[in-house]
Design a protein around this motif. Structure first.
Motif, PDB file in Angstrom:
ATOM      1  N   VAL A 228      -9.051  -0.266 -12.184  1.00  0.00           N
ATOM      2  CA  VAL A 228      -7.447  -0.166 -12.489  1.00  0.00           C
ATOM      3  C   VAL A 228      -7.193  -0.050 -11.157  1.00  0.00           C
ATOM      4  O   VAL A 228      -6.533   0.891 -10.436  1.00  0.00           O
ATOM      5  CB  VAL A 228      -6.734   0.911 -13.718  1.00  0.00           C
ATOM      6  N   LEU A 229      -6.121  -0.966 -10.148  1.00  0.00           N
ATOM      7  CA  LEU A 229      -5.961  -0.292  -9.737  1.00  0.00           C
ATOM      8  C   LEU A 229      -3.820   0.032  -8.957  1.00  0.00           C
ATOM      9  O   LEU A 229      -3.532  -0.952  -9.369  1.00  0.00           O
ATOM     10  CB  LEU A 229      -6.084  -1.501  -8.042  1.00  0.00           C
ATOM     11  N   ASP A 230      -3.593   0.689  -8.692  1.00  0.00           N
ATOM     12  CA  ASP A 230      -2.175   1.570  -8.507  1.00  0.00           C
ATOM     13  C   ASP A 230      -1.453   0.745  -7.676  1.00  0.00           C
ATOM     14  O   ASP A 230      -1.918   2.050  -6.448  1.00  0.00           O
ATOM     15  CB  ASP A 230      -2.207   2.517  -8.790  1.00  0.00           C
ATOM     16  N   GLU A 231      -1.014  -0.244  -7.601  1.00  0.00           N
ATOM     17  CA  GLU A 231      -0.151  -0.777  -6.703  1.00  0.00           C
ATOM     18  C   GLU A 231       1.058  -0.285  -6.252  1.00  0.00           C
ATOM     19  O   GLU A 231       2.022  -1.095  -6.482  1.00  0.00           O
ATOM     20  CB  GLU A 231      -0.268  -2.573  -6.437  1.00  0.00           C
TER      21      GLU A 231
ATOM     22  N   GLU B  29      -5.396   3.371  -5.286  1.00  0.00           N
ATOM     23  CA  GLU B  29      -4.226   3.092  -5.569  1.00  0.00           C
ATOM     24  C   GLU B  29      -5.263   2.058  -3.760  1.00  0.00           C
ATOM     25  O   GLU B  29      -6.131   2.579  -2.936  1.00  0.00           O
ATOM     26  CB  GLU B  29      -3.418   3.921  -4.239  1.00  0.00           C
ATOM     27  N   THR B  30      -4.783   0.641  -4.038  1.00  0.00           N
ATOM     28  CA  THR B  30      -5.860  -0.269  -3.085  1.00  0.00           C
ATOM     29  C   THR B  30      -5.698   0.034  -1.821  1.00  0.00           C
ATOM     30  O   THR B  30      -6.374   0.312  -1.071  1.00  0.00           O
ATOM     31  CB  THR B  30      -5.425  -1.733  -3.308  1.00  0.00           C
ATOM     32  N   VAL B  31      -4.519   0.789  -1.126  1.00  0.00           N
ATOM     33  CA  VAL B  31      -3.529   0.824   0.053  1.00  0.00           C
ATOM     34  C   VAL B  31      -3.101   2.796  -0.350  1.00  0.00           C
ATOM     35  O   VAL B  31      -1.883   2.466  -1.337  1.00  0.00           O
ATOM     36  CB  VAL B  31      -2.539   0.661   0.605  1.00  0.00           C
ATOM     37  N   VAL B  32      -3.475   3.595   0.534  1.00  0.00           N
ATOM     38  CA  VAL B  32      -2.683   5.084  -0.274  1.00  0.00           C
ATOM     39  C   VAL B  32      -1.523   4.570  -0.527  1.00  0.00           C
ATOM     40  O   VAL B  32      -1.559   5.043   1.218  1.00  0.00           O
ATOM     41  CB  VAL B  32      -3.186   6.053  -0.123  1.00  0.00           C
ATOM     42  N   GLY B  33      -0.737   5.852  -0.766  1.00  0.00           N
ATOM     43  CA  GLY B  33       1.318   5.709  -0.577  1.00  0.00           C
ATOM     44  C   GLY B  33       1.114   7.382   0.323  1.00  0.00           C
ATOM     45  O   GLY B  33       1.106   7.761   0.986  1.00  0.00           O
ATOM     46  N   ALA B  34       2.035   7.795  -0.311  1.00  0.00           N
ATOM     47  CA  ALA B  34       2.795   9.080  -0.549  1.00  0.00           C
ATOM     48  C   ALA B  34       2.413  10.402   0.153  1.00  0.00           C
ATOM     49  O   ALA B  34       2.493  11.184   0.891  1.00  0.00           O
ATOM     50  CB  ALA B  34       4.178   9.574  -0.629  1.00  0.00           C
ATOM     51  N   THR B  35       1.095  10.210  -0.500  1.00  0.00           N
ATOM     52  CA  THR B  35      -0.371  11.437  -0.198  1.00  0.00           C
ATOM     53  C   THR B  35      -0.705  11.015   1.246  1.00  0.00           C
ATOM     54  O   THR B  35      -1.572  12.634   1.892  1.00  0.00           O
ATOM     55  CB  THR B  35      -1.087  11.528  -1.337  1.00  0.00           C
ATOM     56  N   THR B  36      -1.428   9.934   1.490  1.00  0.00           N
ATOM     57  CA  THR B  36      -2.268  10.512   2.753  1.00  0.00           C
ATOM     58  C   THR B  36      -1.267   9.374   4.074  1.00  0.00           C
ATOM     59  O   THR B  36      -2.226   9.710   4.854  1.00  0.00           O
ATOM     60  CB  THR B  36      -3.757   9.978   2.607  1.00  0.00           C
ATOM     61  N   ALA B  37      -0.485   8.836   3.152  1.00  0.00           N
ATOM     62  CA  ALA B  37       0.288   7.494   4.246  1.00  0.00           C
ATOM     63  C   ALA B  37      -0.162   6.607   4.634  1.00  0.00           C
ATOM     64  O   ALA B  37      -1.032   6.358   5.875  1.00  0.00           O
ATOM     65  CB  ALA B  37       0.775   8.755   5.592  1.00  0.00           C
ATOM     66  N   CYS B  38      -0.959   5.285   3.470  1.00  0.00           N
ATOM     67  CA  CYS B  38      -0.485   3.910   4.968  1.00  0.00           C
ATOM     68  C   CYS B  38      -2.550   3.707   4.804  1.00  0.00           C
ATOM     69  O   CYS B  38      -2.992   3.405   5.554  1.00  0.00           O
ATOM     70  CB  CYS B  38      -0.338   3.533   5.347  1.00  0.00           C
TER      71      CYS B  38
END
Ligand SMILES: *Cc1c(COP(=O)(O)O)cnc(C)c1O
Length: 453
Positions: free
Chosen positions: A252-255, A220-229
């Motif tokens: 592969v970037l998950d955005e 994830e380019t900026v990590v979401g729900a797992t570590t918060a942004c």
């Protein structure tokens, strides 16, 4: 208009619908308008997180509603084997016209999980077409989330979400450490040294599995729900891409959560100085009006397909669904016309400043991080040692409840530290959020945390 029947808490709890928890009744939302949700009992909630960072042009936006209903009146469903629609074609053009030479095609499906599943298969087929049939291993990162279908879950480093399914998760999925400075950069290390250590870790993992067996690295380019942004340290993605290129491994970037404008540029990777081979997007792309996710594919990968069978061996009944395309297209037009990406940057800077002034000093707030309108607050028991709270206390969820009681919805999470321990909340308002709404959000967040204390 047909009025809906009031449901008591008990009726919701015992209803025929399987909710997320058998023991907890969710609130019944009667309607939503702009930044607000209105519950059946009259409660008004400011949606500070757009559900799971989904809302991009507010709730019940009349222009999106009109575009979707006009499309519904024209044509809603076609099968993509024989047909296409001008609305899906137009959305594809609109999304990638600015990325000439970087992206050559886009593939539309419904959920983020479907998009990542498609990405896993696309990568596999890309190598298969070249006769590199052993390239079927994937590397992702710990504390990541890539979806709930099996390939996305196999990629995910979210230990709690994987737990019951570990035995059906493929062993072809491997994980390296997250790029998470707040918790994992050593005190003796500079940021650059930390980046180098992570790049070396990836290289060693590729060498261990065998470069001839590794297909792609997912992050994830900026990590979401797992570590918060969590944003990556400067230079991380460049260093990672170099390693990938060296071993013919696709990036592969998950955005799905951080992309589609959430961080102030359409793709979050635009701020990292790289272009990945494949990007997946979802959530804010359909903005909550219709399920829409996308796989953005580079010329290199498309040429790989073209030189082989010339056909992506993966289809879905509802791929390129016209109603979703209509919603996505209307949303992009509104974002462009109203300059909402500038608003994301401006309001994001304001949100950051307010959070750092009013929330960071609180006793249990360890870190505030993010980009654009995508901000995470991590809670710690001890600000010096970064010790986490006992997981059974469910601190993130409790704080979420206190903030909710003050009229603002935020997105809670846990496992921030290692997949199990650690607590956070995520703030991700609609791209058209106002200063006044940010004031209300930050006020409720700081007071809600104080209530918890
Ligand atoms: C939400 C999310 C997904 C999964 O998307 P769904 O639409 O829930 O299937 C995948 N990756 C990331 C980063 C996400 O935030």
């Amino acid at each position: 208009m047909e009025g809906s029947k009031m449901m008591s808490n008990e009726e919701v709890l015992t209803s025929k619908l399987l909710h997320r928890s058998l023991g907890h009744a969710p609130n019944v939302v009667e309607r939503a308008q702009g930044a607000y949700l209105y519950l059946q009992d009259g409660t008004k909630v400011l949606d500070g997180c757009g559900g799971a960072a989904v809302i991009s042009v507010g709730h019940s936006n009349p222009e999106v509603i009109k575009a979707v209903s006009d499309q519904l009146n024209r044509v809603a469903y076609i099968h993509t084997g024989d047909y296409t629609t001008s609305v899906s074609e137009e959305l594809a053009n609109k999304l990638i016209e600015k990325y000439e030479g970087k992206i050559s095609k886009v593939y539309f499906v419904n959920s983020g999980s479907e998009a990542n599943e498609a990405a896993v298969k696309l990568v596999t087929q890309y190598f298969y077409e070249q006769g590199k049939t052993s390239k079927v291993h994937f590397i992702s990162r710990k504390q990541s989330y890539h979806g709930n279908c099996l390939s996305g879950l196999s990629l995910s480093g979210h230990k709690a979400r994987r737990l019951p399914y570990e035995n059906i998760i493929s062993s072809q999925f491997h994980q390296v450490g997250p790029a998470f400075e707040y918790r994992y950069k050593l005190d003796v290390e500079t940021s650059d040294e930390y980046v180098q250590r992570l790049a070396t870790e990836l290289e060693n993992e590729i060498l261990e599995i065998g470069p001839e067996n590794v297909a792609a690295f997912f992050a994830e380019t900026v990590v979401g729900a797992t570590t918060a942004c969590v944003t990556a340290p400067k230079g991380y993605f460049k260093a990672i891409q170099k390693v990938c290129n060296k071993y013919d491994v696709l990036l592969v970037l998950d955005e799905i959560m951080c992309g589609s404008g959430r961080t102030g540029t359409f793709f979050a990777w635009e701020q990292e100085g790289i272009v990945p081979d494949i990007t997946t997007a979802g959530k804010a792309l359909g903005g909550g009006y219709s399920p829409l996710s996308a796989v953005f594919i580079s010329p290199k990968v498309i040429e790989g397909l073209r030189s082989g069978t010339s056909s992506f061996n993966n289809g879905h009944t509802y791929q390129s669904f016209a109603l979703s395309s209509a919603a996505g297209l209307a949303i992009q037009r509104i974002i462009e016309r109203d300059g909402l990406l500038s608003n994301v940057l401006e309001m994001g800077a304001y949100l950051e400043e307010k959070l750092k002034q009013e929330v960071l000093p609180l006793k249990i707030v360890g870190d505030i991080r993010g980009r654009g309108l995508f901000w995470g607050i991590e809670f710690v028991k001890d600000k010096k040692t970064l010790e986490t709270f006992d997981t059974s206390l469910k601190v993130g969820y409790k704080i979420h409840d206190f903030i909710w009681n003050r009229g603002v919805g935020v997105y809670p999470g846990f496992g921030t530290n290692d997949g199990f321990s650690g607590d956070h909340i995520l703030i991700a308002p609609s791209f058209d959020v106002t200063k006044e709404q940010i004031d209300i959000i930050v006020d409720a967040v700081s007071k809600g945390i104080a209530d918890f204390l």
